[in-house]
Design a protein around this motif. Structure first.
Motif, PDB file in Angstrom:
ATOM      1  N   UNK A   4       0.857  -1.177   0.000  1.00 40.60           N
ATOM      2  CA  UNK A   4       0.000   0.000   0.000  1.00 40.60           C
ATOM      3  C   UNK A   4       0.894   1.228   0.000  1.00 40.60           C
ATOM      4  N   UNK A   5       0.539   2.205  -0.846  1.00 43.62           N
ATOM      5  CA  UNK A   5       1.338   3.413  -0.979  1.00 43.62           C
ATOM      6  C   UNK A   5       0.610   4.611  -0.395  1.00 43.62           C
ATOM      7  N   UNK A   6       1.411   5.573   0.035  1.00 48.92           N
ATOM      8  CA  UNK A   6       0.898   6.785   0.634  1.00 48.92           C
ATOM      9  C   UNK A   6       1.478   7.965  -0.133  1.00 48.92           C
ATOM     10  N   UNK A  14       5.809   3.552   0.042  1.00 50.83           N
ATOM     11  CA  UNK A  14       5.101   2.462   0.712  1.00 50.83           C
ATOM     12  C   UNK A  14       4.755   2.906   2.131  1.00 50.83           C
ATOM     13  N   UNK A  15       3.628   2.419   2.597  1.00 50.39           N
ATOM     14  CA  UNK A  15       3.234   2.753   3.965  1.00 50.39           C
ATOM     15  C   UNK A  15       4.273   2.265   4.962  1.00 50.39           C
ATOM     16  N   UNK A  16       4.891   1.118   4.687  1.00 50.71           N
ATOM     17  CA  UNK A  16       5.928   0.602   5.583  1.00 50.71           C
ATOM     18  C   UNK A  16       7.078   1.602   5.712  1.00 50.71           C
ATOM     19  N   UNK A  21      10.008   5.748   8.658  1.00 49.49           N
ATOM     20  CA  UNK A  21      10.673   7.057   8.714  1.00 49.49           C
ATOM     21  C   UNK A  21      10.068   7.907   9.821  1.00 49.49           C
ATOM     22  N   UNK A  22       8.752   8.013   9.810  1.00 49.50           N
ATOM     23  CA  UNK A  22       8.091   8.896  10.774  1.00 49.50           C
ATOM     24  C   UNK A  22       8.206   8.416  12.217  1.00 49.50           C
ATOM     25  N   UNK A  23       8.135   7.108  12.445  1.00 43.98           N
ATOM     26  CA  UNK A  23       8.064   6.588  13.814  1.00 43.98           C
ATOM     27  C   UNK A  23       9.373   6.032  14.364  1.00 43.98           C
TER      28      UNK A  23
END
Length: 80
Positions: A4-6, A14-16, A21-23
């Motif tokens: 899944x892409x964001x 990719x959402x992964x 990166x963010x978390x």
């Protein structure tokens, strides 16, 4: 398994990767995710033409290597 892409800062990631990166990557740094993604997007877009050029160079080299192997199929390679 489907990825899944964001959409973020003119990119689709990719959402992964996005959540990593963010978390994780930016955790305990002073870098805000919005700032990171803006900078990353700028770098990706600035380097895209050079990347295309390098991919073309690699494809040309690979074709030469493939052609050599086809031309020399069955020939013994001298290692002296």
């Amino acid at each position: 398994m489907q990825t899944t892409y964001k959409s973020v800062s003119d990119l689709k990631v990719s959402e992964d990767l996005f959540f990593f990166v963010n978390n994780e990557l930016l955790k305990d740094t002073d870098i805000k995710p919005e700032r990171f993604w803006l900078g990353f997007s700028k770098a990706v877009h600035n380097l895209a033409p050079k990347n295309r050029e390098l991919i073309k160079t690699r494809e040309n080299l690979q074709k030469k290597i493939d052609d050599w192997h086809i031309k020399n199929k069955g020939n013994q390679i001298k290692t002296e």
